[in-house]
Design a protein around this motif. Structure first.
Motif, PDB file in Angstrom:
ATOM      1  N   ARG A  54      -2.142   5.022   3.320  1.00 50.05           N
ATOM      2  CA  ARG A  54      -1.625   3.737   3.796  1.00 50.05           C
ATOM      3  C   ARG A  54      -2.582   2.597   3.476  1.00 50.05           C
ATOM      4  O   ARG A  54      -2.175   1.507   3.060  1.00 50.05           O
ATOM      5  CB  ARG A  54      -1.406   3.808   5.305  1.00 50.05           C
ATOM      6  CG  ARG A  54      -0.808   2.525   5.903  1.00 50.05           C
ATOM      7  CD  ARG A  54      -1.316   2.279   7.303  1.00 50.05           C
ATOM      8  NE  ARG A  54      -2.764   2.064   7.311  1.00 50.05           N
ATOM      9  CZ  ARG A  54      -3.513   2.067   8.392  1.00 50.05           C
ATOM     10  NH1 ARG A  54      -2.972   2.294   9.578  1.00 50.05           N
ATOM     11  NH2 ARG A  54      -4.817   1.849   8.324  1.00 50.05           N
ATOM     12  N   THR A  55      -3.878   2.813   3.638  1.00 48.51           N
ATOM     13  CA  THR A  55      -4.871   1.770   3.390  1.00 48.51           C
ATOM     14  C   THR A  55      -4.893   1.361   1.918  1.00 48.51           C
ATOM     15  O   THR A  55      -4.923   0.177   1.578  1.00 48.51           O
ATOM     16  CB  THR A  55      -6.266   2.248   3.824  1.00 48.51           C
ATOM     17  OG1 THR A  55      -6.225   2.616   5.209  1.00 48.51           O
ATOM     18  CG2 THR A  55      -7.294   1.149   3.619  1.00 48.51           C
ATOM     19  N   LEU A  56      -4.873   2.351   1.026  1.00 50.40           N
ATOM     20  CA  LEU A  56      -4.871   2.048  -0.404  1.00 50.40           C
ATOM     21  C   LEU A  56      -3.589   1.321  -0.815  1.00 50.40           C
ATOM     22  O   LEU A  56      -3.619   0.373  -1.607  1.00 50.40           O
ATOM     23  CB  LEU A  56      -5.030   3.343  -1.214  1.00 50.40           C
ATOM     24  CG  LEU A  56      -6.428   3.979  -1.155  1.00 50.40           C
ATOM     25  CD1 LEU A  56      -6.398   5.380  -1.769  1.00 50.40           C
ATOM     26  CD2 LEU A  56      -7.445   3.102  -1.886  1.00 50.40           C
ATOM     27  N   ALA A  57      -2.464   1.768  -0.260  1.00 46.44           N
ATOM     28  CA  ALA A  57      -1.194   1.121  -0.583  1.00 46.44           C
ATOM     29  C   ALA A  57      -1.190  -0.325  -0.088  1.00 46.44           C
ATOM     30  O   ALA A  57      -0.728  -1.239  -0.786  1.00 46.44           O
ATOM     31  CB  ALA A  57      -0.036   1.903   0.035  1.00 46.44           C
ATOM     32  N   ALA A  58      -1.720  -0.542   1.136  1.00 44.28           N
ATOM     33  CA  ALA A  58      -1.763  -1.893   1.682  1.00 44.28           C
ATOM     34  C   ALA A  58      -2.691  -2.793   0.876  1.00 44.28           C
ATOM     35  O   ALA A  58      -2.509  -4.016   0.833  1.00 44.28           O
ATOM     36  CB  ALA A  58      -2.210  -1.849   3.147  1.00 44.28           C
ATOM     37  N   ALA A  59      -3.689  -2.199   0.227  1.00 45.95           N
ATOM     38  CA  ALA A  59      -4.623  -2.973  -0.593  1.00 45.95           C
ATOM     39  C   ALA A  59      -4.048  -3.332  -1.954  1.00 45.95           C
ATOM     40  O   ALA A  59      -4.679  -4.043  -2.734  1.00 45.95           O
ATOM     41  CB  ALA A  59      -5.925  -2.203  -0.775  1.00 45.95           C
TER      42      ALA A  59
END
Length: 256
Positions: A54-59
Motif C-alpha cells: 500500500r505504501t509503495l502504491a500510494a507513493a
C-alpha cells in the motif's frame, strides 16, 4: 485463534477488501492458509506485506513494479524509487500544463492565440472593426497558427505594423464591408484594384497577404487560410481579383 480476517486486515492497513484481493491476484501478497473454520487469517507478516504494498502504491509506484521492489536490496530499491520520482515529476509537469491551459480557456482567446495576437484583436476593435470582423480575424488566425506555425509570429508582426497605417485600415474595413455585396457587384473590381495598387506601392505590406505561405510550399494550406475570412461569394471573388492583380505584377501568390 491467530491472525485476523481479511476485512480486519484491510481496515488495519487502510485499504478495501477488494484491494487486498487484487493484491493477491497480482501475486504481490500470498493468500494465508485457511484455519479450521475455513477462514483465511492474516498474521503480522501478512499485514506487514500489505502495508509495504500500500505504501509503495500510494507513493506512485505502479502495481506492476512493486513485486521486484519488495525483496530488493538497498541500491536497486533506491534506483527504482528514483525512476518513479522522475515519472511523477514528468506527470506533475504535464498536469500543471493542463491546468494552465484550463486557465487560458477561461480567458477566452488566449487559449488558442498568443497574447500579442489578442492585443491586436483588441486594437482592431478600437479601430472601428465590427465584432463580426474581429471574430473572423480571430478564427482565421487560429487556423493560420495551426497550419503555418513557423510563420505565424512574423505574420503578426507585419499585421501589427500595417494597422498603424490609416490607409491600410480603411482598405481592409472596406473589404470587410464588401463581403456582404453581391458577387457580381461592379464595385468589387475597383476595390480589388485599389487594394492591389496599395500593396504594390507598399511592398512591406505584402507580407500581410503572402506571409502565411512564405514558409510552406503547400498551396492548399495558403488557400484554406486566405479564404477563411472570405467565405462569402463576394469576399472570395474580391480575394481572387486581388491575388490575380498581384500575380500579374510578379508577386508570388500560390494558386489553389
Amino acid at each position: 485463534m491467530n491472525g485476523v480476517t481479511i476485512g480486519q486486515a484491510a481496515a488495519f492497513v487502510g485499504v478495501t477488501v477488494k484491494t487486498v484481493r487484487h493484491y493477491h491476484r497480482l501475486g504481490l501478497a500470498a493468500e494465508p492458509e485457511r484455519d479450521n473454520s475455513g477462514y483465511r487469517r492474516y498474521g503480522s507478516a501478512d499485514l506487514l506485506r500489505l502495508v509495504q504494498i500500500r505504501t509503495l502504491a500510494a507513493a506512485g509506484v505502479p502495481l506492476a513494479g512493486i513485486g521486484p521492489l519488495l525483496g530488493a536490496d538497498a541500491a536497486p530499491f533506491a534506483a527504482a524509487l528514483a525512476d518513479v520520482e522522475q515519472q511523477l515529476t514528468e506527470r506533475i509537469e504535464e498536469l500543471t500544463a493542463r491546468r494552465d491551459m484550463l486557465h487560458r480557456l477561461a480567458d477566452g482567446d488566449r487559449a488558442l492565440l498568443p497574447d500579442r495576437a489578442v492585443v491586436l484583436l483588441e486594437r482592431m476593435a478600437g479601430l472601428g472593426f465590427s465584432a463580426e470582423e474581429v471574430a473572423a480575424a480571430r478564427e482565421g488566425w487560429i487556423l493560420a497558427r495551426a497550419l503555418v506555425p513557423d510563420g505565424f509570429d512574423d505574420y503578426l508582426t507585419e499585421v501589427g505594423h500595417a494597422v498603424q497605417d490609416p490607409a491600410f485600415v480603411t482598405l481592409i474595413r472596406r473589404g470587410a464591408e464588401a463581403a456582404a455585396w453581391e458577387p457580381d457587384d461592379p464595385r468589387l473590381a475597383g476595390l480589388a484594384t485599389a487594394m492591389a495598387e496599395y500593396y504594390l506601392a507598399h511592398p512591406d505590406r505584402l507580407a500581410t497577404v503572402t506571409g502565411l505561405q512564405a514558409r510552406t510550399e503547400n498551396a492548399t494550406r495558403y488557400r484554406l487560410i486566405s479564404r477563411f475570412g472570405n467565405q462569402s461569394p463576394a469576399g472570395a471573388r474580391m480575394a481572387d481579383l486581388v491575388e490575380a492583380a498581384l500575380r500579374a505584377a510578379g508577386v508570388p501568390v500560390p494558386r489553389s
